[in-house]
Motif scaffolding. Structure first.
Motif, PDB file in Angstrom:
ATOM      1  N   UNK A  66       3.510   4.174 -18.048  1.00 46.65           N
ATOM      2  CA  UNK A  66       2.112   4.029 -17.648  1.00 46.65           C
ATOM      3  C   UNK A  66       1.525   5.314 -17.101  1.00 46.65           C
ATOM      4  N   UNK A  67       2.366   6.134 -16.482  1.00 43.53           N
ATOM      5  CA  UNK A  67       1.928   7.400 -15.910  1.00 43.53           C
ATOM      6  C   UNK A  67       2.980   8.460 -16.191  1.00 43.53           C
ATOM      7  N   UNK A  68       2.604   9.705 -16.010  1.00 41.31           N
ATOM      8  CA  UNK A  68       3.532  10.812 -16.140  1.00 41.31           C
ATOM      9  C   UNK A  68       4.062  11.176 -14.754  1.00 41.31           C
ATOM     10  N   UNK A  69       5.274  11.638 -14.702  1.00 37.41           N
ATOM     11  CA  UNK A  69       5.825  12.055 -13.431  1.00 37.41           C
ATOM     12  C   UNK A  69       7.329  12.133 -13.452  1.00 37.41           C
ATOM     13  N   UNK A  70       7.887  12.516 -12.303  1.00 38.90           N
ATOM     14  CA  UNK A  70       9.327  12.633 -12.141  1.00 38.90           C
ATOM     15  C   UNK A  70       9.795  11.634 -11.087  1.00 38.90           C
ATOM     16  N   UNK A  71      11.081  11.364 -11.117  1.00 40.72           N
ATOM     17  CA  UNK A  71      11.652  10.454 -10.124  1.00 40.72           C
ATOM     18  C   UNK A  71      11.512  11.060  -8.735  1.00 40.72           C
ATOM     19  N   UNK A  72      11.147  10.200  -7.778  1.00 46.11           N
ATOM     20  CA  UNK A  72      11.077  10.632  -6.387  1.00 46.11           C
ATOM     21  C   UNK A  72      11.601   9.504  -5.505  1.00 46.11           C
ATOM     22  N   UNK A 131      10.383   4.457  -1.025  1.00 47.51           N
ATOM     23  CA  UNK A 131      10.448   3.217  -1.799  1.00 47.51           C
ATOM     24  C   UNK A 131       9.096   3.090  -2.496  1.00 47.51           C
ATOM     25  N   UNK A 132       9.076   3.285  -3.814  1.00 44.98           N
ATOM     26  CA  UNK A 132       7.796   3.407  -4.486  1.00 44.98           C
ATOM     27  C   UNK A 132       7.787   2.764  -5.869  1.00 44.98           C
ATOM     28  N   UNK A 133       6.686   2.081  -6.175  1.00 47.67           N
ATOM     29  CA  UNK A 133       6.487   1.559  -7.516  1.00 47.67           C
ATOM     30  C   UNK A 133       6.200   2.686  -8.508  1.00 47.67           C
ATOM     31  N   UNK A 134       5.940   3.886  -7.991  1.00 47.71           N
ATOM     32  CA  UNK A 134       5.639   5.039  -8.841  1.00 47.71           C
ATOM     33  C   UNK A 134       6.742   5.259  -9.880  1.00 47.71           C
ATOM     34  N   UNK A 135       8.001   5.192  -9.452  1.00 51.32           N
ATOM     35  CA  UNK A 135       9.106   5.418 -10.384  1.00 51.32           C
ATOM     36  C   UNK A 135       9.119   4.377 -11.500  1.00 51.32           C
ATOM     37  N   UNK A 136       8.840   3.144 -11.164  1.00 53.24           N
ATOM     38  CA  UNK A 136       8.811   2.087 -12.173  1.00 53.24           C
ATOM     39  C   UNK A 136       7.643   2.289 -13.134  1.00 53.24           C
ATOM     40  N   UNK A 158       0.822  -1.210   0.000  1.00 56.05           N
ATOM     41  CA  UNK A 158       0.000   0.000   0.000  1.00 56.05           C
ATOM     42  C   UNK A 158       0.856   1.261   0.000  1.00 56.05           C
ATOM     43  N   UNK A 159       1.855   1.304   0.870  1.00 56.52           N
ATOM     44  CA  UNK A 159       2.672   2.525   0.940  1.00 56.52           C
ATOM     45  C   UNK A 159       3.597   2.643  -0.273  1.00 56.52           C
ATOM     46  N   UNK A 160       3.994   1.501  -0.857  1.00 57.07           N
ATOM     47  CA  UNK A 160       4.857   1.557  -2.032  1.00 57.07           C
ATOM     48  C   UNK A 160       4.117   2.025  -3.278  1.00 57.07           C
ATOM     49  N   UNK A 161       2.795   2.084  -3.219  1.00 61.46           N
ATOM     50  CA  UNK A 161       2.023   2.647  -4.320  1.00 61.46           C
ATOM     51  C   UNK A 161       1.878   4.158  -4.193  1.00 61.46           C
ATOM     52  N   UNK A 162       2.341   4.716  -3.096  1.00 56.35           N
ATOM     53  CA  UNK A 162       2.288   6.167  -2.905  1.00 56.35           C
ATOM     54  C   UNK A 162       3.457   6.820  -3.632  1.00 56.35           C
ATOM     55  N   UNK A 163       3.202   7.822  -4.461  1.00 55.19           N
ATOM     56  CA  UNK A 163       4.290   8.458  -5.211  1.00 55.19           C
ATOM     57  C   UNK A 163       5.267   9.220  -4.341  1.00 55.19           C
ATOM     58  N   UNK A 164       4.882   9.524  -3.105  1.00 52.79           N
ATOM     59  CA  UNK A 164       5.779  10.280  -2.224  1.00 52.79           C
ATOM     60  C   UNK A 164       6.439   9.393  -1.174  1.00 52.79           C
ATOM     61  N   UNK A 165       6.267   8.084  -1.279  1.00 52.41           N
ATOM     62  CA  UNK A 165       7.010   7.182  -0.399  1.00 52.41           C
ATOM     63  C   UNK A 165       8.408   6.996  -0.986  1.00 52.41           C
TER      64      UNK A 165
END
Length: 278
Positions: free
Chosen positions: A36-42, A25-30, A16-23
């Motif tokens: 799949x999504x737009x964004x910057x590395x965090x 350790x995050x799957x957001x970067x992957x 759950x927390x790894x799906x948060x873009x501001x965590x």
């Protein structure tokens, strides 16, 4: 009770927390790297590696529970990772998503080896318990890429494996696939450590492992190195590796371990050694 808490609370909450873009350790970067999504590395440079470790933990739990939802979540994450991987097999989003700031293999603190090492290990565990090869295919591409870069043993990259989970990962990939190329790769990583001037006691790269006489430096990087070398010894039976690991074991347990079992209480306690001759 601990196992049940892991099943009910720890693994689901970590996902759950790894799906948060501001965590950190995050799957957001992957997901960004996969398009799949737009964004910057965090996050931090080892964010990807922690995501792979979640898959390893989930796979270990799945081995017992055979929970179809956990299987689905792993497959979903693996599909993202496969899309994030570069065509040549490289994968580290802190580099891929910041090409204006960072380049491949230019800074040991970028944790490229750490990330890819944990990917290889996680993929092997996943394959072992599910029988699927979707993650193993990604890992083999990683292993093949690393072999192409490091098999020539480039001197300028001799000190790149700062946090060397890559040794254990390559050894595990050999055990899983039977391809001896990956065992050779693990051996190359062990041999490269300390093979060139400019290494550091802090990262166990000042003295080649086979010649080391005492445990020095960062306790985490040391444990990664020694465990990787033990994996190589387990497969090759090389006496020099065993002898070095035995010396280090005796030094740690007889001279540098607290009564609690802890080691390395000082954050920068070994850096001074770089200024002295050993």
């Amino acid at each position: 009770d601990r196992w049940d808490m892991d099943r009910r609370v720890t693994i689901p909450t970590m996902k759950q927390v790894m799906e948060m873009p501001t965590n950190f350790a995050t799957f957001h970067n992957l997901r960004v790297a996969a398009g799949q999504i737009q964004g910057k590395f965090f996050g931090n440079n080892w964010s990807d590696g922690d995501c792979y470790k979640w898959i390893e933990a989930a796979a270990s739990m799945y081995a017992v529970t055979k929970d179809p939802e956990l299987d689905r979540q792993m497959d979903e994450a693996i599909a993202v990772i496969a899309k994030a991987q570069a065509p040549d097999g490289y994968i580290s989003t802190q580099i891929q998503l910041q090409p204006d700031k960072k380049s491949r293999w230019t800074d040991i603190q970028n944790h490229e080896f750490y990330n890819m090492g944990h990917l290889m290990t996680a993929a092997c565990i996943h394959h072992r318990v599910t029988g699927k090869d979707n993650f193993l295919k990604v890992a083999r591409k990683v292993g093949d890429y690393l072999y192409s870069v490091f098999e020539p043993r480039p001197k300028e990259l001799a000190h790149m494996d700062f946090n060397p989970s890559n040794i254990m990962g390559a050894a595990e990939l050999y055990r899983t696939t039977g391809d001896k190329k990956y065992l050779r790769l693990a051996g190359i990583f062990v041999t490269m450590r300390g093979s060139q001037p400019g290494g550091s006691d802090l990262y166990q790269s000042k003295v080649p492992l086979r010649k080391e006489t005492e445990a020095v430096g960062h306790a985490v990087t040391a444990a990664y190195l020694w465990c990787g070398a033990a994996d190589v010894y387990a497969e090759t039976g090389e006496p020099a590796l065993f002898e070095a690991l035995e010396r280090l074991w005796q030094d740690v347990t007889a001279r540098k371990m607290y009564i609690t079992g802890g080691t390395a209480a000082l954050h920068h306690g070994e850096s001074h050694r770089d200024k002295s001759k050993r």
